[in-house]
Scaffold this active site. Structure first.
Site, mmCIF file in Angstrom:
data_model
loop_
_atom_site.group_PDB
_atom_site.id
_atom_site.type_symbol
_atom_site.label_atom_id
_atom_site.label_comp_id
_atom_site.label_asym_id
_atom_site.label_seq_id
_atom_site.Cartn_x
_atom_site.Cartn_y
_atom_site.Cartn_z
ATOM 1 N N THR A 95 0.802 -1.141 -0.007
ATOM 2 C CA THR A 95 -0.005 -0.019 -0.040
ATOM 3 C C THR A 95 0.863 1.250 0.018
ATOM 4 O O THR A 95 1.989 1.161 0.058
ATOM 5 C CB THR A 95 -0.880 -0.014 1.250
ATOM 6 O OG1 THR A 95 -0.065 0.254 2.422
ATOM 7 C CG2 THR A 95 -1.817 -1.283 1.356
ATOM 8 N N HIS A 97 1.114 3.313 2.347
ATOM 9 C CA HIS A 97 1.496 3.640 3.647
ATOM 10 C C HIS A 97 3.104 3.841 3.642
ATOM 11 O O HIS A 97 3.405 4.791 4.447
ATOM 12 C CB HIS A 97 1.378 2.442 4.559
ATOM 13 C CG HIS A 97 1.629 2.650 5.930
ATOM 14 N ND1 HIS A 97 0.777 3.467 6.965
ATOM 15 C CD2 HIS A 97 2.547 1.960 6.690
ATOM 16 C CE1 HIS A 97 1.325 3.509 8.078
ATOM 17 N NE2 HIS A 97 2.496 2.553 8.117
ATOM 18 N N ARG A 136 21.913 -3.649 3.435
ATOM 19 C CA ARG A 136 22.197 -2.263 4.036
ATOM 20 C C ARG A 136 22.449 -2.221 5.643
ATOM 21 O O ARG A 136 22.643 -1.141 5.954
ATOM 22 C CB ARG A 136 21.431 -1.356 3.471
ATOM 23 C CG ARG A 136 21.571 -1.197 1.834
ATOM 24 C CD ARG A 136 20.243 -0.760 1.212
ATOM 25 N NE ARG A 136 20.441 -0.725 -0.198
ATOM 26 C CZ ARG A 136 20.164 -1.416 -1.164
ATOM 27 N NH1 ARG A 136 20.153 -2.943 -0.318
ATOM 28 N NH2 ARG A 136 20.371 -1.438 -2.344
#
Length: 158
Positions: A95, A97, A136
């Protein structure tokens, strides 16, 4: 530069100021804890490698990356804190979001630094998936925690 072209743990060692008396606050998101704990370890190791004293490094945890801004503001208000490092990880979902959270966190952290006139560092990963996050956070692309810590150090020498 894209992280696929640069290792986050590699940086220039020039212009590193004396930080032996500087105080750092590290605000860490509890969400995606396996990633953020690795970011935290990287930040601590880099700070101490360059002379920070363990007793001058304060850790505060917040529930998620969205809360990093307010957590950063609370520690930035402490007068003798010289720099704040914010560590989090927001992984792309299905989404929008993700977009709203990343945008809010980036603006919030920036605003705290400007408001308190001290370095407030954005050490937040925004990967597409868990593998990219781990790459990362101490993996093949280095550690964003290292990068965030050296950024705080160098900003103190500005």
């Amino acid at each position: 530069m894209a992280t696929t072209l640069k290792n986050l743990s590699q940086y220039s060692s020039s212009n590193i100021p004396d930080i032996s008396n500087k105080k750092f606050a590290i605000v860490v998101s509890e969400w995606n804890e396996d990633v953020t704990e690795s970011l935290y370890r990287g930040a601590i190791e880099t700070l101490m490698k360059h002379g920070a004293q363990k007793e001058n490094i304060y850790r505060k945890d917040v529930p998620g990356s969205f809360e990093l801004s307010l957590g950063a503001q609370w520690v930035a208000e402490i007068e003798d804190i010289d720099a704040v490092i914010c560590l989090g990880c927001v992984i792309q979902g299905e989404t929008r979001h993700f977009d709203f959270i990343c945008d809010a966190v980036a603006h919030g952290i920036t605003n705290v630094g400007l408001k308190y006139n001290k370095p407030v560092i954005f050490g937040v990963l925004t990967p597409e998936n868990q593998k990219q996050a781990l790459d990362r956070a101490g993996g093949k692309h280095g550690n964003k925690g290292d990068e965030a810590a050296i950024t705080a150090i160098k900003m103190l020498g500005f």
